[in-house]
Design a protein around this motif. Sequence first.
Motif, PDB file in Angstrom:
ATOM      1  N   ASN A 330     -41.883 -16.237  -4.917  1.00  0.00           N
ATOM      2  CA  ASN A 330     -43.258 -16.740  -4.789  1.00  0.00           C
ATOM      3  C   ASN A 330     -43.210 -18.262  -4.708  1.00  0.00           C
ATOM      4  O   ASN A 330     -43.583 -18.974  -5.644  1.00  0.00           O
ATOM      5  CB  ASN A 330     -44.112 -16.278  -5.971  1.00  0.00           C
ATOM      6  N   TYR A 331     -42.717 -18.795  -3.558  1.00  0.00           N
ATOM      7  CA  TYR A 331     -42.482 -20.232  -3.450  1.00  0.00           C
ATOM      8  C   TYR A 331     -43.768 -21.044  -3.447  1.00  0.00           C
ATOM      9  O   TYR A 331     -43.804 -22.169  -3.957  1.00  0.00           O
ATOM     10  CB  TYR A 331     -41.667 -20.518  -2.186  1.00  0.00           C
ATOM     11  N   GLN A 332     -44.820 -20.485  -2.903  1.00  0.00           N
ATOM     12  CA  GLN A 332     -46.083 -21.208  -2.894  1.00  0.00           C
ATOM     13  C   GLN A 332     -46.626 -21.363  -4.313  1.00  0.00           C
ATOM     14  O   GLN A 332     -47.099 -22.438  -4.696  1.00  0.00           O
ATOM     15  CB  GLN A 332     -47.102 -20.474  -2.006  1.00  0.00           C
ATOM     16  N   SER A 333     -46.524 -20.269  -5.116  1.00  0.00           N
ATOM     17  CA  SER A 333     -46.971 -20.334  -6.516  1.00  0.00           C
ATOM     18  C   SER A 333     -46.107 -21.303  -7.316  1.00  0.00           C
ATOM     19  O   SER A 333     -46.601 -22.062  -8.154  1.00  0.00           O
ATOM     20  CB  SER A 333     -46.911 -18.942  -7.153  1.00  0.00           C
ATOM     21  N   ALA A 334     -44.799 -21.285  -7.021  1.00  0.00           N
ATOM     22  CA  ALA A 334     -43.886 -22.198  -7.716  1.00  0.00           C
ATOM     23  C   ALA A 334     -44.209 -23.643  -7.377  1.00  0.00           C
ATOM     24  O   ALA A 334     -44.192 -24.527  -8.247  1.00  0.00           O
ATOM     25  CB  ALA A 334     -42.444 -21.870  -7.346  1.00  0.00           C
ATOM     26  N   LEU A 335     -44.512 -23.902  -6.072  1.00  0.00           N
ATOM     27  CA  LEU A 335     -44.854 -25.264  -5.668  1.00  0.00           C
ATOM     28  C   LEU A 335     -46.138 -25.728  -6.336  1.00  0.00           C
ATOM     29  O   LEU A 335     -46.257 -26.895  -6.741  1.00  0.00           O
ATOM     30  CB  LEU A 335     -45.003 -25.323  -4.144  1.00  0.00           C
ATOM     31  N   GLN A 336     -47.085 -24.806  -6.486  1.00  0.00           N
ATOM     32  CA  GLN A 336     -48.348 -25.152  -7.143  1.00  0.00           C
ATOM     33  C   GLN A 336     -48.106 -25.505  -8.616  1.00  0.00           C
ATOM     34  O   GLN A 336     -48.692 -26.459  -9.140  1.00  0.00           O
ATOM     35  CB  GLN A 336     -49.326 -23.982  -7.020  1.00  0.00           C
ATOM     36  N   LEU A 337     -47.231 -24.741  -9.261  1.00  0.00           N
ATOM     37  CA  LEU A 337     -46.920 -25.023 -10.671  1.00  0.00           C
ATOM     38  C   LEU A 337     -46.227 -26.373 -10.830  1.00  0.00           C
ATOM     39  O   LEU A 337     -46.577 -27.177 -11.691  1.00  0.00           O
ATOM     40  CB  LEU A 337     -46.029 -23.914 -11.248  1.00  0.00           C
ATOM     41  N   ILE A 338     -45.213 -26.621  -9.985  1.00  0.00           N
ATOM     42  CA  ILE A 338     -44.446 -27.854 -10.148  1.00  0.00           C
ATOM     43  C   ILE A 338     -45.252 -29.068  -9.732  1.00  0.00           C
ATOM     44  O   ILE A 338     -44.959 -30.206 -10.133  1.00  0.00           O
ATOM     45  CB  ILE A 338     -43.121 -27.763  -9.363  1.00  0.00           C
ATOM     46  N   SER A 339     -46.285 -28.844  -8.916  1.00  0.00           N
ATOM     47  CA  SER A 339     -47.142 -29.962  -8.520  1.00  0.00           C
ATOM     48  C   SER A 339     -47.950 -30.496  -9.691  1.00  0.00           C
ATOM     49  O   SER A 339     -48.482 -31.610  -9.647  1.00  0.00           O
ATOM     50  CB  SER A 339     -48.090 -29.523  -7.384  1.00  0.00           C
ATOM     51  N   GLU A 340     -48.076 -29.679 -10.743  1.00  0.00           N
ATOM     52  CA  GLU A 340     -48.813 -30.125 -11.928  1.00  0.00           C
ATOM     53  C   GLU A 340     -48.031 -31.188 -12.713  1.00  0.00           C
ATOM     54  O   GLU A 340     -48.587 -31.848 -13.586  1.00  0.00           O
ATOM     55  CB  GLU A 340     -49.114 -28.930 -12.832  1.00  0.00           C
ATOM     56  N   VAL A 341     -46.722 -31.297 -12.425  1.00  0.00           N
ATOM     57  CA  VAL A 341     -45.896 -32.301 -13.113  1.00  0.00           C
ATOM     58  C   VAL A 341     -46.103 -33.640 -12.421  1.00  0.00           C
ATOM     59  O   VAL A 341     -45.823 -33.790 -11.228  1.00  0.00           O
ATOM     60  CB  VAL A 341     -44.408 -31.906 -13.059  1.00  0.00           C
ATOM     61  N   ASP A 342     -46.598 -34.618 -13.143  1.00  0.00           N
ATOM     62  CA  ASP A 342     -46.848 -35.918 -12.528  1.00  0.00           C
ATOM     63  C   ASP A 342     -45.647 -36.846 -12.704  1.00  0.00           C
ATOM     64  O   ASP A 342     -44.702 -36.561 -13.437  1.00  0.00           O
ATOM     65  CB  ASP A 342     -48.118 -36.565 -13.073  1.00  0.00           C
ATOM     66  N   THR A 343     -45.708 -37.960 -12.033  1.00  0.00           N
ATOM     67  CA  THR A 343     -44.600 -38.920 -12.056  1.00  0.00           C
ATOM     68  C   THR A 343     -44.350 -39.466 -13.455  1.00  0.00           C
ATOM     69  O   THR A 343     -43.201 -39.678 -13.870  1.00  0.00           O
ATOM     70  CB  THR A 343     -44.893 -40.086 -11.095  1.00  0.00           C
ATOM     71  N   ALA A 344     -45.424 -39.675 -14.210  1.00  0.00           N
ATOM     72  CA  ALA A 344     -45.273 -40.223 -15.575  1.00  0.00           C
ATOM     73  C   ALA A 344     -44.462 -39.274 -16.448  1.00  0.00           C
ATOM     74  O   ALA A 344     -43.637 -39.705 -17.261  1.00  0.00           O
ATOM     75  CB  ALA A 344     -46.647 -40.466 -16.187  1.00  0.00           C
ATOM     76  N   ALA A 345     -44.693 -37.960 -16.305  1.00  0.00           N
ATOM     77  CA  ALA A 345     -43.948 -36.982 -17.108  1.00  0.00           C
ATOM     78  C   ALA A 345     -42.463 -37.049 -16.793  1.00  0.00           C
ATOM     79  O   ALA A 345     -41.613 -36.917 -17.682  1.00  0.00           O
ATOM     80  CB  ALA A 345     -44.488 -35.582 -16.853  1.00  0.00           C
ATOM     81  N   ILE A 346     -42.133 -37.262 -15.519  1.00  0.00           N
ATOM     82  CA  ILE A 346     -40.722 -37.359 -15.145  1.00  0.00           C
ATOM     83  C   ILE A 346     -40.124 -38.662 -15.655  1.00  0.00           C
ATOM     84  O   ILE A 346     -39.020 -38.692 -16.219  1.00  0.00           O
ATOM     85  CB  ILE A 346     -40.580 -37.250 -13.612  1.00  0.00           C
ATOM     86  N   ASP A 347     -40.852 -39.755 -15.486  1.00  0.00           N
ATOM     87  CA  ASP A 347     -40.352 -41.055 -15.940  1.00  0.00           C
ATOM     88  C   ASP A 347     -40.190 -41.098 -17.455  1.00  0.00           C
ATOM     89  O   ASP A 347     -39.273 -41.733 -17.984  1.00  0.00           O
ATOM     90  CB  ASP A 347     -41.291 -42.167 -15.483  1.00  0.00           C
ATOM     91  N   ASN A 348     -41.105 -40.446 -18.157  1.00  0.00           N
ATOM     92  CA  ASN A 348     -41.065 -40.454 -19.622  1.00  0.00           C
ATOM     93  C   ASN A 348     -40.038 -39.485 -20.193  1.00  0.00           C
ATOM     94  O   ASN A 348     -39.776 -39.491 -21.390  1.00  0.00           O
ATOM     95  CB  ASN A 348     -42.439 -40.107 -20.197  1.00  0.00           C
ATOM     96  N   GLY A 349     -39.503 -38.616 -19.336  1.00  0.00           N
ATOM     97  CA  GLY A 349     -38.521 -37.655 -19.824  1.00  0.00           C
ATOM     98  C   GLY A 349     -39.128 -36.371 -20.313  1.00  0.00           C
ATOM     99  O   GLY A 349     -38.416 -35.499 -20.821  1.00  0.00           O
ATOM    100  N   THR A 350     -40.455 -36.234 -20.205  1.00  0.00           N
ATOM    101  CA  THR A 350     -41.086 -34.982 -20.626  1.00  0.00           C
ATOM    102  C   THR A 350     -40.585 -33.823 -19.777  1.00  0.00           C
ATOM    103  O   THR A 350     -40.319 -32.731 -20.285  1.00  0.00           O
ATOM    104  CB  THR A 350     -42.620 -35.099 -20.499  1.00  0.00           C
ATOM    105  N   TYR A 351     -40.458 -34.092 -18.488  1.00  0.00           N
ATOM    106  CA  TYR A 351     -39.910 -33.090 -17.562  1.00  0.00           C
ATOM    107  C   TYR A 351     -38.648 -33.693 -16.951  1.00  0.00           C
ATOM    108  O   TYR A 351     -38.717 -34.648 -16.178  1.00  0.00           O
ATOM    109  CB  TYR A 351     -40.926 -32.786 -16.458  1.00  0.00           C
ATOM    110  N   PRO A 352     -37.444 -33.174 -17.308  1.00  0.00           N
ATOM    111  CA  PRO A 352     -36.189 -33.791 -16.857  1.00  0.00           C
ATOM    112  C   PRO A 352     -36.132 -33.936 -15.336  1.00  0.00           C
ATOM    113  O   PRO A 352     -36.441 -32.994 -14.600  1.00  0.00           O
ATOM    114  CB  PRO A 352     -35.110 -32.827 -17.364  1.00  0.00           C
ATOM    115  N   ARG A 353     -35.711 -35.110 -14.881  1.00  0.00           N
ATOM    116  CA  ARG A 353     -35.693 -35.410 -13.446  1.00  0.00           C
ATOM    117  C   ARG A 353     -34.777 -34.447 -12.690  1.00  0.00           C
ATOM    118  O   ARG A 353     -35.116 -33.966 -11.603  1.00  0.00           O
ATOM    119  CB  ARG A 353     -35.232 -36.849 -13.224  1.00  0.00           C
ATOM    120  N   ASP A 354     -33.578 -34.151 -13.254  1.00  0.00           N
ATOM    121  CA  ASP A 354     -32.648 -33.286 -12.532  1.00  0.00           C
ATOM    122  C   ASP A 354     -33.199 -31.880 -12.372  1.00  0.00           C
ATOM    123  O   ASP A 354     -32.998 -31.222 -11.349  1.00  0.00           O
ATOM    124  CB  ASP A 354     -31.285 -33.267 -13.235  1.00  0.00           C
TER     125      ASP A 354
END
Length: 657
Positions: A330-354
Motif C-alpha cells: 500500500n505505497y500510497q497509504s505509506a506515502l501519506q503516513l510518512i508525509s506527516e513527518v516534518d523536517t523539524a522532526a527529522i532535524d531534531n532526531g524524533t524521526y531518524p533520518r536514515d
Amino acid sequence: MLNICSPAKIMKYLFFLVFFACLLPSCQKASVKNSQGDVLYAQAESAAGEGDIDKACQLLQEALTVYQKDGHEEGMARSWLALAQMETNEMQIDSALMYIDKAIPLQVGDSLHAAILAEKGAILIIDGDIRNGVHFVRKAIQEGGDAYYGEDKALVCGNAAIAYRRLGMPDSARFFLEEGIKTAQQVGDDEELAFLYNNLTTYFSELKRYDEALEACQKAREAASRAGEEIEGLSALVNEGIIRSRKGDRQKGLQLLEEALPRVDSMGYAVLQIKTYTYLLQVGIDEGDQAIINKYLAQSEQLLKQIPSAGIQAAGLLEVMTDIEIRKGNYQSALQLISEVDTAAIDNGTYPRDVYLRQKASIMAGMGDHRQAYQLALQSAEATDSLRGADAQLQLSELSAKLKAQERETEIARLNKVVAQRQFYITLFAAGLIILALLAAAYIYWQRRRKEQMLAQRYVEGLERERARFARELHDGACNELLGIGMVINTQQVQPQEVAGRISQLRDTLRHISHELMPPQFDKATLDENLGYYLQHSKSDTLDIKFTTSGDFAALPRHIAYELYRITQEAVGNVISHASATEARVTLNCDHREVSLLVSDNGHRQDDAKIEADDRQGKHHHGIGMQSINDRAKSIGADLRIETTDKGTTLSIHAPL
C-alpha cells in the motif's frame, strides 16, 4: 527501526522528582517556616503519594496563592515544578510547559533551579523538540554545579543520552551514559542504574551489538530487582524481547514481549504500552505474520491518541505503521503516513533520518520512480554509516571496556566496604569475647575467693572442734586423773606405788595429747618419721596398727605434710573410737607427681542411731571428724575417697605435687 526512549524518563520525574524541591535546602523557606503555604504543599505531597492527583493539583494551586501573597518565590517554584511534573505524567505537554516556564525566572537556590531546567528539558524531549531539550538538560547540569549530584545527576544524564542518541550524536550519548552510570554506581542508586542500563541496551541494540545489549539488559533487570522498580524491570524484559527478535530468535522475542504485555497493560502506563505494542508489530512484520499485526495494530492506534503526535513515541509507532503499509504494498497509504513527518522532526532526531530516507526510497521504488528511489537509498546508506561506521564501533568497544572496568572498580570498592564492615564486626565480636572472658575470669576469681573463704572458715571451725576435743580430753582425762591423785594423797592410807602408777598414766595421756597437737620433732623429721612415731604410740592391746611407706619425703612441702599428718590422726582416731576394729593399716607413698595416703581397718560402721545420739549430746563422732578430713583434703587440692563394706572402711587420699 526507531526506538522509543525509556519509559522511566517520565515516571522518574513523577515518583522521584515530584516534590524534589521540598527536600532541598532553602534560605527563603526558613523565613516563612510553617507558613500556610508549606502546610498546603505538604498536604499535596501526601495526596500525590496516595495517588489522588486531582486533589494534589488543587492543593498545589491553593499553596501557590498563599506563596504569591507572601512573596515566597522558592515556594512558588516548588509548586510550579510539582504541577509540571504531574501534567507531564498525564501527557498534558502544553500545560506542563506553561507551568515550568513560570518557575524558570524565579529567584531560587542552584539545586532547585537545576531541577526546574532538567524538567523543562525532559518535557521538550517528550514533545519531540530534542535539540532544545538537550540544551536545557546540559544547562541544568552546568548551573547545578556540585549541588546537583548523585541520583538527580544520573537521571538527567540518562535523559541527555536518550536525546543525543535520537539526534544521531553517539559520542555525546556515550559520554552521558558513561557519566550517568558512574554516578549511579558511586551513590548506589539501583533505580537510576536500571534506567541507565536500559538506555545503554537500546544504544547497543541500535548499533546491532546484540551481545553487549543483552549483557546491559541483564544488568538493568538485576538493578531493577534490587531497587524493587517494576517499571524498569518490565522495560528490561521488553528490551530483551526486542533484542532477541533482532538477533534472529523472533519466537523467543515474541514470547518475552507477550509475557510482559499483560503486566504492562495492568499498569496503564501509556509510554511503556506503546513501546511494547510497537515491537510486537515489528515482530509481526519480520515474521511476515499478518495475524500478529492485526492482533496488536488496533490497540496501538488507540494508544497513539493518548500521547503527543509530535513526540518520540508517536514517531516510533508511525515508523512501524509505515513499514506495515510498505510490506502490504500500500505505497500510497505509506506515502501519506510518512508525509506527516516534518523536517523539524527529522532535524531534531524524533524521526531518524536514515529510517525516513530508507522508507521513502522503498515507497518510490514501489511506485515506479526508481531514479529517486536510488538517490534516497544512497542518502540512507550515508546516514546509516555515520552512525555505524568503524570509528563509532571502535568507540563503542572502548565504552564497553570502560564500563566493565568501572563495574570492577565499583565491585572492588563494594567488597572493600564489606571487608571493612566484617573487620569491624570481627573486632566488635573479639572485644565482646574479651569482655566476656574478663567477666568469666572475674566470676571464677570471685568463686575461688569465696571457696577459699569457705575453706578457711571450715578450717578454722575444724581447729575449734579439735581444740574443744582436746579441752574435753584434758578436762575428762588429765584433770580427773589429777583430782584422783589428789584425793589419794589426801587419804591416810597413801600407797606410793599407786600414786606413782597414776602419775605415769597421766604422763602418757598428756604425751599422747601433745603428740596430737604437734609432735615435738615435726620441724626436724619428715612426714613418714613423724607418722611412724605417732602410730607407734597409738597402738593398744585391742588394736594393731601396721605402717608402711615408700618414696622420698624430704622434699614434701610442709603444709601438705602437716595436713596429711592431721588427716591421719583424725582417721586413726575414728578407727580407735568408732570402728571397733582389731587391725588397721596406714600406707604412705610419695613420688615426683603425688603423695598418697591409705588408711584401712577391719571394723564395722557405727549405727546411725548411735551417731545421732552422740550428736545430740555434743559428743565427738565420725561425721564431724570426716568433715575435718574433707576440709583438710580440699585445702591441699587432694582427691579424697572413702569406701565402706562389711569387711571394713578404706580412706584414700591423693595430693598432687
